[in-house]
Motif scaffolding. Structure first.
Motif, PDB file in Angstrom:
ATOM      1  N   VAL A 176       0.907  -1.105   0.088  1.00  0.00           N
ATOM      2  CA  VAL A 176       0.198   0.054   0.005  1.00  0.00           C
ATOM      3  C   VAL A 176       0.874   1.156   0.100  1.00  0.00           C
ATOM      4  O   VAL A 176       1.857   1.125   0.779  1.00  0.00           O
ATOM      5  N   THR A 177       0.506   2.254  -0.641  1.00  0.00           N
ATOM      6  CA  THR A 177       1.086   3.703  -0.691  1.00  0.00           C
ATOM      7  C   THR A 177       0.038   4.546  -0.890  1.00  0.00           C
ATOM      8  O   THR A 177      -1.102   4.166  -1.387  1.00  0.00           O
ATOM      9  N   PHE A 178       0.352   5.889  -0.842  1.00  0.00           N
ATOM     10  CA  PHE A 178      -0.568   7.005  -0.740  1.00  0.00           C
ATOM     11  C   PHE A 178      -0.021   7.864  -1.907  1.00  0.00           C
ATOM     12  O   PHE A 178       1.072   8.168  -1.830  1.00  0.00           O
ATOM     13  N   ILE A 179      -0.803   8.560  -2.597  1.00  0.00           N
ATOM     14  CA  ILE A 179      -0.585   9.360  -3.829  1.00  0.00           C
ATOM     15  C   ILE A 179      -1.427  10.508  -3.743  1.00  0.00           C
ATOM     16  O   ILE A 179      -2.673  10.571  -3.620  1.00  0.00           O
ATOM     17  N   ARG A 180      -0.777  11.776  -3.774  1.00  0.00           N
ATOM     18  CA  ARG A 180      -1.483  12.965  -3.708  1.00  0.00           C
ATOM     19  C   ARG A 180      -1.378  13.549  -5.105  1.00  0.00           C
ATOM     20  O   ARG A 180      -0.098  13.762  -5.528  1.00  0.00           O
ATOM     21  N   ASP A 181      -2.421  13.980  -5.638  1.00  0.00           N
ATOM     22  CA  ASP A 181      -2.319  14.534  -6.986  1.00  0.00           C
ATOM     23  C   ASP A 181      -2.292  16.311  -7.104  1.00  0.00           C
ATOM     24  O   ASP A 181      -2.033  16.594  -5.909  1.00  0.00           O
ATOM     25  N   SER A 182      -2.166  16.727  -8.126  1.00  0.00           N
ATOM     26  CA  SER A 182      -1.888  18.270  -8.102  1.00  0.00           C
ATOM     27  C   SER A 182      -2.954  19.008  -7.471  1.00  0.00           C
ATOM     28  O   SER A 182      -2.748  20.037  -7.026  1.00  0.00           O
ATOM     29  N   SER A 183      -4.196  18.358  -7.268  1.00  0.00           N
ATOM     30  CA  SER A 183      -5.219  19.158  -6.731  1.00  0.00           C
ATOM     31  C   SER A 183      -5.262  19.096  -5.144  1.00  0.00           C
ATOM     32  O   SER A 183      -6.116  19.418  -4.338  1.00  0.00           O
ATOM     33  N   THR A 185      -5.746  15.930  -3.735  1.00  0.00           N
ATOM     34  CA  THR A 185      -6.627  14.977  -3.309  1.00  0.00           C
ATOM     35  C   THR A 185      -5.481  13.506  -3.228  1.00  0.00           C
ATOM     36  O   THR A 185      -4.513  13.380  -3.900  1.00  0.00           O
ATOM     37  N   VAL A 186      -5.651  13.058  -2.152  1.00  0.00           N
ATOM     38  CA  VAL A 186      -5.006  11.479  -1.674  1.00  0.00           C
ATOM     39  C   VAL A 186      -5.845  10.407  -2.010  1.00  0.00           C
ATOM     40  O   VAL A 186      -6.910  10.347  -1.611  1.00  0.00           O
ATOM     41  N   THR A 187      -5.074   9.527  -2.727  1.00  0.00           N
ATOM     42  CA  THR A 187      -5.610   7.985  -2.853  1.00  0.00           C
ATOM     43  C   THR A 187      -4.697   7.247  -2.318  1.00  0.00           C
ATOM     44  O   THR A 187      -3.507   7.294  -2.428  1.00  0.00           O
ATOM     45  N   PHE A 204      -9.214   9.489   0.920  1.00  0.00           N
ATOM     46  CA  PHE A 204      -8.410   9.448   2.171  1.00  0.00           C
ATOM     47  C   PHE A 204      -8.039  10.617   2.667  1.00  0.00           C
ATOM     48  O   PHE A 204      -7.876  11.891   1.692  1.00  0.00           O
ATOM     49  N   PRO A 205      -7.776  10.968   3.911  1.00  0.00           N
ATOM     50  CA  PRO A 205      -7.380  12.024   4.525  1.00  0.00           C
ATOM     51  C   PRO A 205      -6.284  12.763   3.846  1.00  0.00           C
ATOM     52  O   PRO A 205      -5.214  12.000   3.480  1.00  0.00           O
ATOM     53  N   THR A 256     -10.491   0.147   3.644  1.00  0.00           N
ATOM     54  CA  THR A 256     -10.840   1.752   4.666  1.00  0.00           C
ATOM     55  C   THR A 256     -10.101   1.808   5.481  1.00  0.00           C
ATOM     56  O   THR A 256      -8.910   0.960   5.838  1.00  0.00           O
ATOM     57  N   HIS A 257     -10.121   3.083   5.937  1.00  0.00           N
ATOM     58  CA  HIS A 257      -9.119   3.482   6.928  1.00  0.00           C
ATOM     59  C   HIS A 257      -9.902   4.229   8.222  1.00  0.00           C
ATOM     60  O   HIS A 257     -11.013   4.543   8.139  1.00  0.00           O
TER      61      HIS A 257
END
Length: 381
Positions: A176-183, A185-187, A204-205, A256-257
């Motif tokens: 699992v990893t978390f990616i934040r886009d330019s806006s 938003t974290v997925t 995701f927060p 889920t988190h």
């Protein structure tokens, strides 16, 4: 006179007796017993036996160390080194220097973590822009020699956090990893080694995670220390307040988190980022207090915020250090390995007798990181 054929029921009972006996034998000799006969090989290779054997194997008896040359070149490689907890604590330097139980890795490899005897290894492919890298993962079992296929590559920021664990409901191992886009938003990006592609989980927060440690696997979940409400991807620790800190727990079964609060007894922000650790199915929070004491909290029942208990508070003076960084936990939360000011100085504190042992781990001038590891026969499909 011909011997009567063995009754089917008797054959089944004999097979069950053999399985019961073999399941108590340590993993390494069991692998050799596969050569005794075809029936034993069939028993030992069966998925039911593999799970039974893992369940009965001694837990937390092995330390997995990764050795990385400080100035990599084509002649040097990274290594995995396996050792008993006892020998590692008694003489860590000679243990990690030993050639036996050593497994070579590529210099571009990075060990993410270990679970049920499987080691998750990442291969990093850096771009000219050093902030971006393509990353793929594979599993290996150092005991059996099993190596999985690589996962599909994922393009990430070098400051991404990762985690590796086991989803019992689907009998699958996941990254699992978390990616934040330019806006902003974290997925969550989830890869199952039973699958063929990365899965995107939304909602995701949108806050960063402390990037010094991997997600800690416990209770079917991966856990990171997170920081609420900073501006952008980055944050300055000096500006973080206690109410901004929490543990983010990602459930590998439900994707889920939830958020877990830190112990109520923490009355001020630590001088450095706290460290999460797991040993013996207990979650630990480790940090320094005013740069004068080392404090460890233990969550006795995972997920129950009321079960946080302060396990110890020990002065730097007693430890003989001016500063330290928590690294690893041994012996059911009784021995703590801490890194001192110098990168090769390790401090072992045993809370059972309040004793301190300091040692320099040179390891041929290699850096090393320790992981919890158990030998197993696991080879996922």
């Amino acid at each position: 006179m011909h011997m009567a054929a063995q009754h089917p029921t008797a054959a089944v009972l004999l097979c069950e007796v053999v399985m019961e006996i073999l399941s108590w034998i340590p993993a390494k000799p069991v692998t050799r017993l596969k050569l005794v006969c075809k029936s034993w090989n069939s028993i030992i290779s069966h998925p039911h036996f593999v799970k039974l054997h893992l369940h009965r194997s001694p837990k937390n008896a092995i330390v997995l160390s990764t050795l990385t040359p400080p100035f990599p070149n084509k002649e040097e490689k990274q290594s995995l080194v396996l050792s008993s907890v006892e020998s590692f604590i008694q003489n860590p330097s000679s243990t990690v220097d030993a050639q036996e139980n050593r497994h070579s890795l590529h210099l571009q490899d990075w060990v993410l973590d270990s679970c049920n005897g499987l080691v998750c290894v990442a291969r990093l492919l850096f771009h000219p822009n050093n902030d971006i890298t393509d990353i793929c993962f594979r599993l290996l079992n150092p005991l059996t020699g099993f190596i999985s296929e690589n996962s599909p590559c994922l393009r990430v920021n070098v400051n991404n956090v990762f985690g590796f664990g086991y989803d019992e409901s689907s009998d699958s191992y996941k990254v699992v990893t978390f990616i934040r886009d330019s806006s902003g938003t974290v997925t969550a990006q989830v890869y199952s080694f039973r699958g063929s592609s990365w899965k995107t989980i939304n909602s995701f927060p949108a806050f960063p995670y402390c990037v010094e440690a991997n997600g800690q696997f416990i209770g079917g979940s991966l856990n990171w220390l997170g920081v609420r409400n900073p501006h952008g991807d980055d944050y300055h620790w000096a500006a973080v307040t206690l109410d901004m800190l929490m543990i983010v727990s990602f459930d590998l079964k439900s994707d889920t988190h939830k958020q877990i609060l830190l112990p109520k007894g923490i009355n001020e922000i630590p001088r450095q980022e706290p460290t999460l650790g797991v040993w013996g199915n207990r979650l630990y929070l480790l940090y320094d207090y005013k740069n004068t004491h080392f404090i460890a909290w233990q969550m006795k029942e995972f997920g129950d915020e009321n079960s946080w208990t302060q396990l110890l508070k020990i002065s730097f003076h007693h430890l003989g250090v001016e500063t330290l960084f928590p690294e690893f936990i041994f012996e059911n939360g009784n021995i703590f390995m801490l890194r001192g000011r110098h990168c090769f100085e390790e401090v072992f504190y045993d809370r059972r007798d309040n004793s301190v042992k300091r040692t320099n781990i040179l390891a041929n001038n290699c850096y090393f990181i320790a992981f919890d590891y158990v030998e197993s026969l696991v080879q996922p499909c």
